[in-house]
Design a protein around this motif. Structure first.
Motif, PDB file in Angstrom:
ATOM      1  N   UNK A 124       0.836  -1.208   0.000  1.00  0.00           N
ATOM      2  CA  UNK A 124       0.000   0.000   0.000  1.00  0.00           C
ATOM      3  C   UNK A 124       0.868   1.253   0.000  1.00  0.00           C
ATOM      4  N   UNK A 125       1.906   1.216   0.782  1.00  0.00           N
ATOM      5  CA  UNK A 125       2.814   2.365   0.861  1.00  0.00           C
ATOM      6  C   UNK A 125       3.484   2.611  -0.500  1.00  0.00           C
ATOM      7  N   UNK A 126       3.964   1.516  -1.108  1.00  0.00           N
ATOM      8  CA  UNK A 126       4.632   1.649  -2.413  1.00  0.00           C
ATOM      9  C   UNK A 126       3.648   2.141  -3.471  1.00  0.00           C
ATOM     10  N   UNK A 127       2.417   1.642  -3.403  1.00  0.00           N
ATOM     11  CA  UNK A 127       1.407   2.061  -4.376  1.00  0.00           C
ATOM     12  C   UNK A 127       1.132   3.562  -4.226  1.00  0.00           C
ATOM     13  N   UNK A 128       0.957   4.003  -2.978  1.00  0.00           N
ATOM     14  CA  UNK A 128       0.700   5.443  -2.777  1.00  0.00           C
ATOM     15  C   UNK A 128       1.870   6.282  -3.292  1.00  0.00           C
ATOM     16  N   UNK A 129       3.079   5.872  -2.944  1.00  0.00           N
ATOM     17  CA  UNK A 129       4.253   6.671  -3.327  1.00  0.00           C
ATOM     18  C   UNK A 129       4.461   6.703  -4.837  1.00  0.00           C
ATOM     19  N   UNK A 130       3.960   5.664  -5.530  1.00  0.00           N
ATOM     20  CA  UNK A 130       4.161   5.669  -6.988  1.00  0.00           C
ATOM     21  C   UNK A 130       2.866   5.972  -7.742  1.00  0.00           C
ATOM     22  N   UNK A 131       1.835   6.455  -7.025  1.00  0.00           N
ATOM     23  CA  UNK A 131       0.592   6.897  -7.670  1.00  0.00           C
ATOM     24  C   UNK A 131      -0.210   5.764  -8.283  1.00  0.00           C
ATOM     25  N   UNK A 132      -0.106   4.549  -7.700  1.00  0.00           N
ATOM     26  CA  UNK A 132      -0.850   3.401  -8.249  1.00  0.00           C
ATOM     27  C   UNK A 132      -2.054   3.097  -7.357  1.00  0.00           C
ATOM     28  N   UNK A 133      -2.994   2.377  -7.944  1.00  0.00           N
ATOM     29  CA  UNK A 133      -4.146   1.912  -7.166  1.00  0.00           C
ATOM     30  C   UNK A 133      -3.801   0.543  -6.582  1.00  0.00           C
ATOM     31  N   UNK A 134      -4.128   0.336  -5.297  1.00  0.00           N
ATOM     32  CA  UNK A 134      -3.849  -0.940  -4.632  1.00  0.00           C
ATOM     33  C   UNK A 134      -5.142  -1.555  -4.129  1.00  0.00           C
ATOM     34  N   UNK A 135      -5.285  -2.858  -4.387  1.00  0.00           N
ATOM     35  CA  UNK A 135      -6.454  -3.599  -3.873  1.00  0.00           C
ATOM     36  C   UNK A 135      -5.961  -4.789  -3.067  1.00  0.00           C
ATOM     37  N   UNK A 136      -6.408  -4.853  -1.803  1.00  0.00           N
ATOM     38  CA  UNK A 136      -6.030  -5.936  -0.891  1.00  0.00           C
ATOM     39  C   UNK A 136      -7.214  -6.888  -0.720  1.00  0.00           C
ATOM     40  N   UNK A 137      -6.974  -8.194  -0.862  1.00  0.00           N
ATOM     41  CA  UNK A 137      -8.036  -9.172  -0.643  1.00  0.00           C
ATOM     42  C   UNK A 137      -8.035  -9.567   0.832  1.00  0.00           C
ATOM     43  N   UNK A 138      -9.232  -9.548   1.438  1.00  0.00           N
ATOM     44  CA  UNK A 138      -9.301  -9.846   2.873  1.00  0.00           C
ATOM     45  C   UNK A 138     -10.470 -10.790   3.175  1.00  0.00           C
ATOM     46  N   UNK A 139     -10.864 -10.854   4.410  1.00  0.00           N
ATOM     47  CA  UNK A 139     -11.692 -11.954   4.894  1.00  0.00           C
ATOM     48  C   UNK A 139     -12.731 -11.517   5.933  1.00  0.00           C
ATOM     49  N   UNK A 140     -13.798 -12.309   6.050  1.00  0.00           N
ATOM     50  CA  UNK A 140     -14.785 -12.072   7.113  1.00  0.00           C
ATOM     51  C   UNK A 140     -14.221 -12.440   8.489  1.00  0.00           C
ATOM     52  N   UNK A 141     -13.038 -13.091   8.538  1.00  0.00           N
ATOM     53  CA  UNK A 141     -12.459 -13.458   9.838  1.00  0.00           C
ATOM     54  C   UNK A 141     -11.904 -12.250  10.606  1.00  0.00           C
ATOM     55  N   UNK A 142     -12.049 -11.034  10.031  1.00  0.00           N
ATOM     56  CA  UNK A 142     -11.685  -9.829  10.802  1.00  0.00           C
ATOM     57  C   UNK A 142     -12.814  -9.467  11.777  1.00  0.00           C
ATOM     58  N   UNK A 143     -13.935 -10.213  11.714  1.00  0.00           N
ATOM     59  CA  UNK A 143     -15.048 -10.021  12.658  1.00  0.00           C
ATOM     60  C   UNK A 143     -15.092 -11.192  13.632  1.00  0.00           C
ATOM     61  N   UNK A 144     -15.579 -10.904  14.843  1.00  0.00           N
ATOM     62  CA  UNK A 144     -15.519 -11.963  15.859  1.00  0.00           C
ATOM     63  C   UNK A 144     -16.695 -12.949  15.778  1.00  0.00           C
ATOM     64  N   UNK A 145     -17.693 -12.634  14.944  1.00  0.00           N
ATOM     65  CA  UNK A 145     -18.780 -13.602  14.773  1.00  0.00           C
ATOM     66  C   UNK A 145     -19.804 -13.567  15.891  1.00  0.00           C
ATOM     67  N   UNK A 146     -19.925 -12.398  16.558  1.00  0.00           N
ATOM     68  CA  UNK A 146     -20.971 -12.306  17.576  1.00  0.00           C
ATOM     69  C   UNK A 146     -22.270 -11.759  16.987  1.00  0.00           C
ATOM     70  N   UNK A 147     -22.217 -11.117  15.818  1.00  0.00           N
ATOM     71  CA  UNK A 147     -23.422 -10.460  15.291  1.00  0.00           C
ATOM     72  C   UNK A 147     -23.452 -10.378  13.766  1.00  0.00           C
TER      73      UNK A 147
END
Ligand SMILES: NC(=O)c1ccc[n+]([C@@H]2O[C@H](COP(=O)([O-])OP(=O)(O)OC[C@H]3O[C@@H](n4cnc5c(N)ncnc54)[C@H](OP(=O)(O)O)[C@@H]3O)[C@@H](O)[C@H]2O)c1
Length: 306
Positions: free
Chosen positions: A101-124
């Motif tokens: 992300x840092x390199x993309x910002x510094x070189x004016x590029x668009x960055x897309x990160x693939x992530x997951x529902x596991x960033x939620x604890x699953x209570x709701x």
């Protein structure tokens, strides 16, 4: 792109219609995944990946690379009171996206990160894009926490970046790694199908939807968090019932299990019980997402099961 040889990323590499320059540990063509070019880059070395991104001509960087073995990654968790473990998952899931992300910002590029529902604890769950990530590492798997830290660092380094979360992705035609659906079929055929959780909420992602979403987000250079998942939630038990019905495995008796009980066992890896993702932003941009029943039908057709 990073992670072109991955189960999800290889679909994008092969089917997006884009010219792909892959980077990372494994040349995807060694696994039959054809790409335009490949550069060997150490994903665990932030300076190396930063240097690589800044020197490439492509205006877009997409990152599918991650350490994804949830139970394996759990062994890298630092015990309470110990300094943060500097394990492989930390380097690949948290530090690498930060450097990209840092390199993309510094070189004016668009960055897309693939992530997951596991960033939620699953209570709701299922959770929509506006819900904050769980802030307590103890309520997440170490995998979920490292991915969450990756997201947070991407947001910090590149406010114009996109984050695309997916959940229990499944697809046809990828023998190197079984997924949520093909894994069930393989175990059933081997006679080792375990009981299936009937109390776990999830929203499985049909992998071709990920390829469409990545195309949409990279073409429009959309910033912020996006969810790509089945609009209606299911449970592993209900998903399997439909799947085995499609396989015409009539008479097969599925056993009901309970994730809530499994999570109570000492040493169990935390997993979202009421998990899943609600996708508001991609449909607003015109992308319809595949419901899990329709996805199972598509999978069965593509695998020649029906
Ligand atoms: N699978 C799921 O259930 C799931 C669920 C939600 C979100 N996601 C996300 O979707 C993305 C793709 O997941 P996937 O299941 O398709 O991944 P995968 O098949 O497990 O592949 C992981 C990729 O990461 C690379 N990688 C892993 N450790 C590495 C290391 N130490 N050094 C260099 N490269 C390394 C691998 O490189 P090699 O090819 O060299 O091994 C591979 O390209 C990930 O961001 C994941 O977090 C997956």
């Amino acid at each position: 792109m990073f992670g072109a040889a991955s189960m999800v990323g290889s679909h994008y590499a092969m089917r997006s219609g884009k010219t792909i320059h892959a980077a990372g540990r494994t040349d995807p063509s060694s696994r039959g995944i054809s790409v335009e070019g490949f550069s060997s880059v150490q994903v665990g070395a932030p300076a190396e990946i930063e240097n690589f991104v800044r020197n490439r001509p492509e205006p877009v960087v997409v990152n599918f690379a991650a350490r994804t073995d949830v139970d394996g990654v759990e062994r890298e968790r630092a015990s309470p009171g110990e300094p943060l473990a500097d394990g492989e998952a930390w380097r690949i899931n948290a530090l690498a996206p930060e450097a990209l992300a840092r390199a993309a910002r510094l070189s004016g590029k668009y960055f897309l990160q693939i992530s997951t529902d596991f960033v939620f604890d699953g209570s709701a769950g299922p959770y929509d894009e506006s819900v904050p990530r769980s802030s307590l590492s103890s309520r997440l798997s170490w995998y979920g926490w490292t991915k969450s830290e990756g997201e947070r660092r991407v947001e910090e380094q590149a406010p114009r970046a996109g984050i695309l979360r997916i959940a229990y992705p499944y697809r046809s035609s990828f023998p190197p790694k079984l997924d949520f659906a093909r894994g069930m079929v393989a175990r059933q055929r081997a006679g080792t199908l375990p009981s299936l959780y009937a109390d776990q909420l999830l929203t499985p992602t049909w992998v071709p939807d990920v390829t469409k979403a990545v195309n949409l987000l990279t073409e429009a250079q959309q910033a912020g968090i996006f969810h790509a998942a089945s609009p209606d939630p299911t449970t592993p038990y209900d998903f399997a019932e439909h799947l085995f019905h499609r396989l015409r495995a009539e008479g097969l008796r599925l056993e009901r299990g309970s994730l809530a009980s499994a999570l109570e066992r000492p040493g169990a890896t935390p997993r979202p019980l009421k998990g899943g993702l609600r996708s508001h932003r991609l449909p607003q941009l015109g992308l319809g997402l595949t419901g899990w029943r329709e996805g199972v039908d598509l999978l069965a057709t593509e695998e020649g099961w029906m």
